[in-house]
Structures are given as structure tokens and as C-alpha cells.
Scaffold this active site. Structure first.
Site: not given
Ligand code: PNS
Length: 171
Positions: A22, A46, A99, A137
Site C-alpha cells: 500500500h 471482510k 498486483r 493484508s
């Protein structure tokens, strides 16, 4: 005479917790935009480990340690639709990191849905350094909770916070 418009981007995410990936995207975004708002939101799919307030503090601590040149960086959180927030903040763009190909489908769906809500605001994708191309994360939390090393994947201040959180959770 040329007038320079201040370019403002929103960098939204769960940041649970913020990773070096990040921070890499924040630094890259700072090369493109005059002002960036790191905006913490709730991803309904989440269950977060850290509260919004904890995540705000963690991001604030982490960005104090990176070089962002003359870019103005703010940390905020919002509820509800990202595009409502972006309009309220008078943003020009949404910044997201991609990514790998596996991110693409999810990001494409979100970007197109966001564009449908608010066509005036563009989504800009940036790639992090290769070293962070596998960092998330979710994996950071999983590896750490199972006793693995996350050295170099999150700032030292975040690792300390994770240690404290897990100690508290174990009670
Ligand atoms: O870091 P994440 O979990 O991938 O971030 C996802 C996030 C928080 C950016 C996304 O879930 C979001 O924008 N939430 C706000 C609610 C919203 O606008 N939902 C519609 C998205 S098309």
C-alpha cells in the site's frame, strides 16, 4: 496564463492492516497527484482485525515514515458508497493498486461499477514494486497469526501493533 488545477485522488481500501505494498502505491500516486486521501472503508465481504480508528492511526504512523515529496496526504474514513464520498471530496480520480492478473477481474468490476455511478471520476491503476506483488493484508495477517515472519512486508510500527493485537486477543 496557465492555471494549475490541484489534482486530488482518493486511495480507498480496507487497509487491515496497511502493508508496504500500500505504501508503495501511495508513493507512486504522489508522483501523479497533488493531494491524496487514503480513505478507509468497510468491505462488506471482510471481517476486519483492526477497528477503523486503529487503522487510521496505523496508516498515519506509517506514512510519516515515507517520502512523499510535496504531495499532500490525508487519512480519512467513510461509510456508504465510495463514489458519493469521492464527489463530496471533489476528487478527480480513484487510485487502486493491481498486483497480478488475479486482481484484475475484481478491480475491473469495481472500476466499471464506480464509473457507472459517477462517470466524471476516473479510476487509475498502478502496479506496486515486484517485491510486493504477492503481499496482501489477508496473507500478512494469516502468516503472522500462525507464527510466520512478515519482516519487510509491513512497516515495523505495524508489526508492533499486530503483536499487541494478537496478545490482547489471546487474552
Ligand atoms: O482493500 P479492499 O478491501 O479491496 O477495498 C475495497 C473497497 C473498500 C475499496 C470497496 O469495498 C469499496 O469501495 N467499498 C465502499 C462501498 C462501495 O462503494 N461499494 C461499491 C463498490 S463498486
Amino acid at each position: 496564463m496557465l492555471f494549475h488545477t490541484l489534482r486530488r485522488a482518493i486511495y480507498p481500501g480496507s487497509f487491515d492492516p496497511v502493508t508496504n505494498g500500500h505504501l508503495d502505491i501511495i508513493q507512486r500516486g504522489c508522483k501523479l497527484f497533488d493531494e491524496m486521501i487514503v480513505a478507509i472503508s468497510t468491505n462488506l465481504e471482510k471481517t476486519p482485525l483492526f477497528s477503523i480508528e486503529e487503522r487510521r492511526e496505523m496508516i498515519t504512523e506509517a506514512i510519516a515514515q515515507i517520502n512523499i515529496g510535496s504531495c499532500r496526504l490525508l487519512v480519512d474514513n467513510f461509510q456508504g458508497l465510495l463514489m458519493h464520498y469521492a464527489v463530496a471530496r471533489d476528487a478527480h480520480a480513484i487510485l487502486r493498486g493491481i498486483r497480478a492478473i488475479s486482481d484484475y477481474e475484481y478491480e475491473l468490476q469495481m472500476a466499471l461499477m464506480n464509473r457507472r455511478q459517477e462517470p466524471r471520476i476516473e479510476t487509475v491503476f498502478m502496479m506496486p514494486a515486484e517485491a510486493y506483488s504477492y503481499v496482501s493484508s489477508r496473507l500478512v495477517k494469516e502468516v503472522y497469526q500462525l507464527g510466520g515472519t512478515i519482516d519487510g512486508l509491513v512497516p515495523a510500527s505495524i508489526e508492533v501493533r499486530m503483536k499487541q493485537k494478537l496478545r490482547r486477543e489471546k487474552g
